[in-house]
Write an enzyme that holds these catalytic residues in place. Structure first.
Site, short mmCIF file in Angstrom:
data_model
loop_
_atom_site.label_atom_id
_atom_site.label_comp_id
_atom_site.label_asym_id
_atom_site.label_seq_id
_atom_site.Cartn_x
_atom_site.Cartn_y
_atom_site.Cartn_z
N LYS A 43 21.80 43.49 75.13
CA LYS A 43 20.81 43.04 74.05
C LYS A 43 19.88 41.88 74.80
O LYS A 43 18.70 41.55 74.02
CB LYS A 43 21.91 42.45 73.00
CG LYS A 43 22.94 42.60 72.26
CD LYS A 43 23.73 41.57 71.54
CE LYS A 43 25.07 42.15 70.69
NZ LYS A 43 25.17 40.59 70.18
N ASP A 103 22.07 40.74 87.79
CA ASP A 103 22.95 39.85 88.30
C ASP A 103 23.87 40.15 89.71
O ASP A 103 23.17 40.29 90.33
CB ASP A 103 23.85 39.20 87.41
CG ASP A 103 24.86 38.08 87.89
OD1 ASP A 103 24.78 38.19 88.72
OD2 ASP A 103 24.32 36.70 86.33
N PHE A 152 24.14 29.67 85.90
CA PHE A 152 24.51 30.82 84.90
C PHE A 152 23.32 30.37 83.72
O PHE A 152 23.11 28.94 83.37
CB PHE A 152 25.85 30.41 83.47
CG PHE A 152 26.13 31.19 83.14
CD1 PHE A 152 25.81 32.29 83.71
CD2 PHE A 152 25.74 31.33 81.95
CE1 PHE A 152 27.57 33.69 82.71
CE2 PHE A 152 25.53 32.56 81.11
CZ PHE A 152 26.37 33.89 81.49
N ARG A 165 20.22 33.02 72.94
CA ARG A 165 19.87 33.48 72.66
C ARG A 165 17.79 33.56 72.13
O ARG A 165 17.12 34.19 72.62
CB ARG A 165 20.03 35.36 71.97
CG ARG A 165 21.52 36.33 73.31
CD ARG A 165 21.74 37.13 72.85
NE ARG A 165 23.01 38.23 72.25
CZ ARG A 165 23.05 38.61 73.68
NH1 ARG A 165 22.72 38.83 74.81
NH2 ARG A 165 24.52 38.97 74.14
C1 PRP Z 1 23.90 40.93 80.89
C2 PRP Z 1 22.79 40.99 80.76
C3 PRP Z 1 22.18 42.02 82.31
C4 PRP Z 1 22.89 42.28 82.51
C5 PRP Z 1 23.17 41.86 84.05
O1 PRP Z 1 23.62 41.88 79.88
O2 PRP Z 1 21.73 41.33 79.73
O3 PRP Z 1 22.11 43.54 80.96
O4 PRP Z 1 24.41 41.58 81.91
O5 PRP Z 1 24.54 41.17 85.20
P1 PRP Z 1 24.70 42.74 85.93
O6 PRP Z 1 23.50 42.24 86.97
O7 PRP Z 1 25.84 41.43 86.40
O8 PRP Z 1 25.21 43.70 85.73
P2 PRP Z 1 25.66 41.81 79.21
O9 PRP Z 1 26.56 42.78 79.94
O10 PRP Z 1 26.24 40.54 78.78
O11 PRP Z 1 25.57 42.56 77.42
P3 PRP Z 1 24.44 42.02 76.82
O12 PRP Z 1 22.88 41.98 77.33
O13 PRP Z 1 24.54 42.15 75.28
O14 PRP Z 1 24.33 40.21 76.53
#
Ligand code: PRP
Length: 177
Positions: A43, A103, A152, A165
């Site tokens: 998302k 990340d 964070f 968000r």
């Molecule tokens: C978060 C963010 C990225 C991902 C990055 O998504 O939006 O897509 O984590 O992290 P990484 O580099 O450690 O993989 P999340 O999985 O929290 O889902 P969301 O986008 O629905 O919040």
């Protein structure tokens, strides 16, 4: 009650707007004659994607996949779950993946590997933010908004336990007991 997060602004709405315009200009220079497929990762990318494509005044397509890597409030599970997969052909397309944050790199690395096997004409990554201090797998970011410290962050699409968000700016979270 448990600990309450305290939010401090890291990038203001105005700073984000400036970064989005800069990225849009770079993307336009490279893609204006290529009818690219912009593929957002939900998302988190929804707000960035919406603002970015409003700055792109040339023909393009928009698609989304929904991937999830975080298990709880703050820590990655170390794996990627496909919540909603790809429903469009990418072979011979110029694909630009749009992400809110890189990340550990697991999410973008997973998607780029998957897309690369489908023989796109080109495949690049645009990320609004990058947190290189947390990287577990290498990821090449072709268009980058901001490098962020090892804190964070929330807002502008990015959540903390599904909250925050909607914030128009990007904040970092301080945990206070
Ligand atoms: C978060 C963010 C990225 C991902 C990055 O998504 O939006 O897509 O984590 O992290 P990484 O580099 O450690 O993989 P999340 O999985 O929290 O889902 P969301 O986008 O629905 O919040």
């Amino acid at each position: 009650m448990g600990s309450q997060p305290e939010l401090r602004i890291l990038f203001s709405q105005e700073e984000i707007e400036t970064a989005v315009k800069r990225l849009a200009a770079e993307i336009k220079g490279d893609y204006q004659d290529k009818y690219p497929l912009l593929l957002g990762i939900l998302k988190g990318s929804f707000m960035f994607m919406a603002d970015l494509i409003r700055q792109l005044d040339f023909p393009l397509e928009v698609e989304f996949v929904r991937l999830s890597s975080y298990g709880g409030k703050k820590e990655s599970l170390g794996r990627v779950k496909v919540v909603q997969g790809l429903h469009t052909e990418v072979e011979d397309r110029n694909v630009l993946v749009i992400e809110d944050i890189v990340d550990t790199g697991l999410t973008t690395s997973f998607l780029l590997d998957y897309l690369g096997k489908k023989k796109p004409a080109s495949l690049k990554l645009c990320a609004l933010t990058d947190k290189p201090s947390r990287r577990q797998v290498p990821v090449n970011i072709d268009y980058l908004g901001f490098t962020v410290p090892n804190k964070f962050i929330v807002g502008y699409g990015i959540d903390w336990d599904e909250k925050f968000r909607h914030l128009p700016h990007i904040c970092f979270v301080e945990i206070e007991d």
